[in-house]
Scaffold this motif. Structure first.
Motif, PDB file in Angstrom:
ATOM      1  N   ASN A 108      45.298  29.294  26.892  1.00 57.32           N
ATOM      2  CA  ASN A 108      44.594  27.928  27.440  1.00 57.32           C
ATOM      3  C   ASN A 108      45.359  27.947  28.857  1.00 57.32           C
ATOM      4  O   ASN A 108      44.158  26.926  29.522  1.00 57.32           O
ATOM      5  N   GLN A 109      45.966  28.317  29.130  1.00 55.67           N
ATOM      6  CA  GLN A 109      47.010  27.618  30.527  1.00 55.67           C
ATOM      7  C   GLN A 109      46.418  28.603  31.727  1.00 55.67           C
ATOM      8  O   GLN A 109      46.129  28.608  32.738  1.00 55.67           O
ATOM      9  N   ALA A 110      46.466  30.123  31.406  1.00 54.53           N
ATOM     10  CA  ALA A 110      46.199  31.960  32.324  1.00 54.53           C
ATOM     11  C   ALA A 110      44.742  32.158  32.293  1.00 54.53           C
ATOM     12  O   ALA A 110      44.924  32.862  33.265  1.00 54.53           O
ATOM     13  N   ALA A 111      44.287  32.049  31.217  1.00 58.74           N
ATOM     14  CA  ALA A 111      43.102  32.134  31.495  1.00 58.74           C
ATOM     15  C   ALA A 111      41.678  32.151  32.498  1.00 58.74           C
ATOM     16  O   ALA A 111      41.432  30.336  32.170  1.00 58.74           O
ATOM     17  N   THR A 112      41.001  32.503  33.197  1.00 51.30           N
ATOM     18  CA  THR A 112      39.310  31.640  33.591  1.00 51.30           C
ATOM     19  C   THR A 112      38.728  33.014  33.644  1.00 51.30           C
ATOM     20  O   THR A 112      38.447  33.680  32.743  1.00 51.30           O
ATOM     21  N   SER A 113      37.962  32.246  33.963  1.00 56.28           N
ATOM     22  CA  SER A 113      36.407  32.757  34.312  1.00 56.28           C
ATOM     23  C   SER A 113      36.768  34.423  35.098  1.00 56.28           C
ATOM     24  O   SER A 113      35.471  35.600  34.893  1.00 56.28           O
ATOM     25  N   LYS A 114      37.176  34.381  36.303  1.00 59.80           N
ATOM     26  CA  LYS A 114      37.430  35.958  36.775  1.00 59.80           C
ATOM     27  C   LYS A 114      38.130  36.358  36.165  1.00 59.80           C
ATOM     28  O   LYS A 114      38.235  37.874  36.205  1.00 59.80           O
ATOM     29  N   ASN A 115      39.260  36.686  35.262  1.00 57.19           N
ATOM     30  CA  ASN A 115      40.269  37.283  34.756  1.00 57.19           C
ATOM     31  C   ASN A 115      40.204  37.342  33.442  1.00 57.19           C
ATOM     32  O   ASN A 115      40.985  38.569  32.802  1.00 57.19           O
ATOM     33  N   THR A 116      38.983  36.656  32.630  1.00 58.01           N
ATOM     34  CA  THR A 116      39.363  37.277  30.826  1.00 58.01           C
ATOM     35  C   THR A 116      37.787  37.654  30.760  1.00 58.01           C
ATOM     36  O   THR A 116      36.659  37.389  31.237  1.00 58.01           O
ATOM     37  N   THR A 117      38.104  39.032  29.633  1.00 55.36           N
ATOM     38  CA  THR A 117      36.810  39.841  28.703  1.00 55.36           C
ATOM     39  C   THR A 117      37.460  39.136  27.627  1.00 55.36           C
ATOM     40  O   THR A 117      37.736  38.687  26.747  1.00 55.36           O
ATOM     41  N   ILE A 118      36.079  40.141  26.463  1.00 59.09           N
ATOM     42  CA  ILE A 118      36.476  39.992  25.218  1.00 59.09           C
ATOM     43  C   ILE A 118      36.028  41.343  24.733  1.00 59.09           C
ATOM     44  O   ILE A 118      35.263  42.304  25.421  1.00 59.09           O
ATOM     45  N   ALA A 119      36.434  41.354  23.377  1.00 59.90           N
ATOM     46  CA  ALA A 119      36.837  43.211  22.708  1.00 59.90           C
ATOM     47  C   ALA A 119      36.158  42.582  21.417  1.00 59.90           C
ATOM     48  O   ALA A 119      37.076  42.026  20.981  1.00 59.90           O
ATOM     49  N   TYR A 120      34.678  43.288  21.229  1.00 57.75           N
ATOM     50  CA  TYR A 120      34.146  42.599  19.591  1.00 57.75           C
ATOM     51  C   TYR A 120      33.814  44.353  19.232  1.00 57.75           C
ATOM     52  O   TYR A 120      33.113  43.535  18.363  1.00 57.75           O
ATOM     53  N   THR A 121      33.788  45.287  19.537  1.00 56.27           N
ATOM     54  CA  THR A 121      33.536  46.935  19.242  1.00 56.27           C
ATOM     55  C   THR A 121      34.767  46.575  17.100  1.00 56.27           C
ATOM     56  O   THR A 121      35.186  46.269  18.308  1.00 56.27           O
ATOM     57  N   PRO A 122      33.929  47.370  16.674  1.00 55.46           N
ATOM     58  CA  PRO A 122      34.795  47.017  15.018  1.00 55.46           C
ATOM     59  C   PRO A 122      36.187  47.901  15.397  1.00 55.46           C
ATOM     60  O   PRO A 122      36.999  47.708  14.831  1.00 55.46           O
ATOM     61  N   GLU A 123      36.123  48.922  16.422  1.00 55.96           N
ATOM     62  CA  GLU A 123      37.288  49.670  16.753  1.00 55.96           C
ATOM     63  C   GLU A 123      38.333  48.844  16.624  1.00 55.96           C
ATOM     64  O   GLU A 123      39.224  49.332  16.832  1.00 55.96           O
TER      65      GLU A 123
END
Length: 368
Positions: A232-247
């Motif tokens: 909540n403090q460190a994440a921004t639109s520029k530095n954050t992404t997601i991982a959602y492959t089953p592996e």
């Protein structure tokens, strides 16, 4: 008065449609994610306190990952059971395991963030991958799948931490649905450019992100939140992404009693009260609109007031939500939950109310 309630109900339905189609749909209808392996040096960090049973089973799964360059940093947070001795055995058995022994500190007693800080500082690699001592990866490609989402700009990766399925257990379905709904939210808001939380069961970031915000210092007084408050403090639109492959998924065993689950959820809800104001607003608006969607039509239908309009709105909302939940559940390998959706959602709404009221009068105990 009834016409005012009807207008409120229409507004609530539109708010729900905005959340599910406008926001959560960004994840639900996203294309399948590709994994392009990267040759990054990774430090996998596991903090444990009195986890002797779990670590015997799960640490070897981390040590057997199919990844060329990684270490495992095991943190024993002043355990009173055999956790430390087991960790010392693993340190001798696996050359890539580094052990951090944390002694009781009066100033930070029982605070996981203190132990994690020592582990992060001890890690030799810049890229950090976190999971809990009671979690295990779904495959030997977990590190590959999570680290593949790092780029020069994306230095925080949010992953999915699921619960094992228990056949013929309604509590298990309730827990898994709540976990699915939470993941659907933080994945979608991250894709919308407003990341607000992640889960320590499956989370990765560069060490520099930790030091950029002075670690956990701004919320060190809150014993929980080493994952969501930090994001909540460190994440921004520029530095954050997601991982959602089953592996990329991790799993852990679910609670087996309703009481244990409520205690866990009370900690989570209490921690969320420290989020940024806008994040608390969007979460509060979502849960309030869910509750009002249940209560307002009961009043309108009891008087048969524009009942065709009310039933039509109910149908539209449920059709949209069921679609979004179904696509999200398919991505996260939770397809069986969509068939239980109306029931578990209803129970979860009133469970949230109960937790909020309980937390208002007493504070939950955190960590171990």
């Amino acid at each position: 008065m009834l016409i005012i309630i009807l207008y409120f109900f229409i507004a609530v339905v539109f708010i729900q449609l905005f959340y599910y189609l406008g926001v959560f749909g960004k994840f639900a209808f996203a294309k399948a994610q590709k994994v392009t392996p990267k040759r990054l040096s990774i430090s996998v960090i596991v903090c444990a306190k009195n986890e002797e049973d779990n670590i015997v089973e799960y640490i070897p799964l981390l040590a057997e990952q199919n990844y060329p360059d990684y270490e495992i940093v095991l943190i024993d947070d002043a355990s009173s059971d055999a956790t430390l001795e087991i960790f010392e055995g693993f340190e001798k058995q696996y050359p890539n395991i580094r052990l951090v022994k944390v002694k009781n500190n009066e100033a930070f007693w029982g605070n996981k963030k203190y132990a994690l800080t020592l582990g992060i500082k001890a890690a030799k690699n810049e890229y950090l991958l976190f999971t809990d001592a009671d979690c295990y990866p779904t495959s030997k490609e977990w590190i590959t799948a999570m680290s593949s989402q790092f780029t020069m700009q994306k230095t925080i990766v949010l992953g999915y931490g699921a619960y094992e399925k228990i056949n013929k257990s309604f509590l298990n379905k309730l827990m898994r649905f709540e976990t699915l709904l939470t993941a659907m939210q933080y994945f979608s808001w991250a894709k919308s450019g407003r990341p607000y939380m992640g889960v320590g069961r499956n989370l990765a970031y560069k060490k520099e992100e930790f030091f950029n915000v002075n670690g956990f210092i701004n919320h060190i007084q809150v014993r929980s939140g080493d994952d969501d408050l930090f994001i909540n403090q460190a994440a921004t639109s520029k530095n954050t992404t997601i991982a959602y492959t089953p592996e990329s998924f991790t799993y852990s065993k679910s609670k087996t009693t309703y009481k244990d689950w409520i205690i866990q959820k009370r900690r989570h809800v209490a921690t969320a009260s420290y989020y940024k104001k806008l994040d608390k607003f969007q979460l509060g608006l979502f849960y309030c609109s869910q509750l009002l969607f249940i209560l307002l039509p009961i009043i309108l239908l009891s008087f048969q007031f524009y009942w065709i309009v009310v039933l039509s709105l109910i149908f539209v909302r449920y059709a949209a939500v069921w679609t979004v939940v179904g696509f999200s559940a398919a991505k996260l390998k939770e397809k069986d939950l969509k068939y239980w959706f109306p029931i578990v959602e209803l129970i979860l709404i009133f469970t949230q109310i109960n937790i909020f009221i309980t937390n208002t009068f007493s504070k939950p105990v955190n960590w171990k």
